[in-house]
Design a protein around this motif. Structure first.
Motif, PDB file in Angstrom:
ATOM      1  N   ARG A  47       0.851  -1.179   0.000  1.00 14.37           N
ATOM      2  CA  ARG A  47       0.000   0.000   0.000  1.00 14.37           C
ATOM      3  C   ARG A  47       0.889   1.232   0.000  1.00 14.37           C
ATOM      4  N   GLY A  53      -3.382   8.295  -0.432  1.00 10.07           N
ATOM      5  CA  GLY A  53      -3.274   8.706   0.973  1.00 10.07           C
ATOM      6  C   GLY A  53      -3.548  10.186   1.154  1.00 10.07           C
ATOM      7  N   PHE A  92      -5.051   8.407  10.402  1.00  6.97           N
ATOM      8  CA  PHE A  92      -5.342   6.990  10.173  1.00  6.97           C
ATOM      9  C   PHE A  92      -5.733   6.740   8.721  1.00  6.97           C
ATOM     10  N   ALA A  93      -6.574   7.613   8.171  1.00 13.97           N
ATOM     11  CA  ALA A  93      -7.014   7.440   6.778  1.00 13.97           C
ATOM     12  C   ALA A  93      -5.844   7.563   5.810  1.00 13.97           C
ATOM     13  N   GLY A  95      -2.605   7.073   6.425  1.00 12.81           N
ATOM     14  CA  GLY A  95      -1.676   5.957   6.583  1.00 12.81           C
ATOM     15  C   GLY A  95      -2.235   4.651   6.082  1.00 12.81           C
ATOM     16  N   LYS A  96      -3.512   4.431   6.307  1.00 14.72           N
ATOM     17  CA  LYS A  96      -4.136   3.168   5.900  1.00 14.72           C
ATOM     18  C   LYS A  96      -4.179   3.045   4.382  1.00 14.72           C
ATOM     19  N   LEU A  97      -4.498   4.126   3.711  1.00 14.70           N
ATOM     20  CA  LEU A  97      -4.622   4.061   2.258  1.00 14.70           C
ATOM     21  C   LEU A  97      -3.352   4.470   1.528  1.00 14.70           C
ATOM     22  N   ARG A 100       3.470   3.671   3.787  1.00 19.01           N
ATOM     23  CA  ARG A 100       4.540   4.106   4.682  1.00 19.01           C
ATOM     24  C   ARG A 100       5.342   5.292   4.182  1.00 19.01           C
ATOM     25  N   LYS A 176       0.895   4.465  12.685  1.00 16.46           N
ATOM     26  CA  LYS A 176       0.323   3.192  13.147  1.00 16.46           C
ATOM     27  C   LYS A 176      -0.463   2.503  12.047  1.00 16.46           C
ATOM     28  N   ALA A 177      -1.222   3.267  11.288  1.00 12.63           N
ATOM     29  CA  ALA A 177      -2.056   2.665  10.236  1.00 12.63           C
ATOM     30  C   ALA A 177      -1.217   2.122   9.097  1.00 12.63           C
ATOM     31  N   ALA A 178      -0.035   2.657   8.893  1.00 16.33           N
ATOM     32  CA  ALA A 178       0.812   2.213   7.795  1.00 16.33           C
ATOM     33  C   ALA A 178       1.566   0.933   8.114  1.00 16.33           C
ATOM     34  N   GLU A 179       1.582   0.528   9.365  1.00 16.11           N
ATOM     35  CA  GLU A 179       2.326  -0.692   9.748  1.00 16.11           C
ATOM     36  C   GLU A 179       1.704  -1.931   9.201  1.00 16.11           C
TER      37      GLU A 179
END
Length: 179
Positions: A47, A53, A92-93, A95-97, A100, A176-179
């Motif tokens: 991702r 992101g 969070f949004a 990093g999640k989408l 890293r 944290k979300a990118a981990e």
């Protein structure tokens, strides 16, 4: 511990004579050595889409600012924990989408500051629209300077503390979300 070498006339996968069912070249469960085990899940997809992101962070920042402004307008109080929530969901949004990429946590922190600021301005506009014969959009777009002055007059030390905490929450949420 070494495995016995099969005689030249016996195939490697043949069952050895010693009675050990696993010494004949197969893993427990029947898969031959070298074949992937059936219970190993595939690797998650990468991702690292920075554009996605950034777009997610901008969209979530606009939505979170509107919700935060509505909370302030409804409660007539600046809710500091909601500012922290704004920062966290923006980070969070992204990093999640977005993955890293090291730009995303910094961008998330900046966007969370902007979202908290505009959320507070929207809350001020909602409160002022109840007292004066103007609409929220009229205050926000036509009298932005006046609205900003009212925000400055109402802000105190805790306002800026929650700004900082929201930025930290956005930065750590993206990490944290990118981990």
């Amino acid at each position: 511990m070494s495995q016995p070498v099969p005689p030249p006339n016996q195939p490697y996968d043949a069952q050895p004579q010693g009675g050990n069912p696993f010494a004949g070249g197969q893993q427990p469960g029947g898969a031959p050595f070298g074949a992937p085990a059936p219970f190993i899940p595939p690797a998650p997809p990468a991702r690292d889409n920075v554009g996605l992101g950034v777009a997610a962070a901008v969209v979530v920042a606009v939505i979170a600012a509107a919700i935060y402004g509505a909370i302030i307008g409804a409660t007539k109080h600046e809710v500091g924990y909601a500012a922290v929530g704004v920062g966290f969901v923006v980070g969070f949004a992204s990093g999640k989408l977005g993955g890293r990429n090291p730009v995303l946590p910094v961008l998330s922190a900046v966007l969370s500051l902007v979202a908290v600021y505009f959320g507070q301005l929207l809350g001020e506009a909602m409160l002022a629209a109840k007292d004066f014969p103007v609409t929220v959009s009229e205050l926000f777009f036509d009298h932005f300077g006046l609205l900003n002055e009212a925000w400055k007059a109402d802000s105190d030390f805790l306002t800026y503390v929650f700004f900082a905490i929201a930025a930290i929450a956005a930065f750590s949420g993206a990490k944290k979300a990118a981990e």
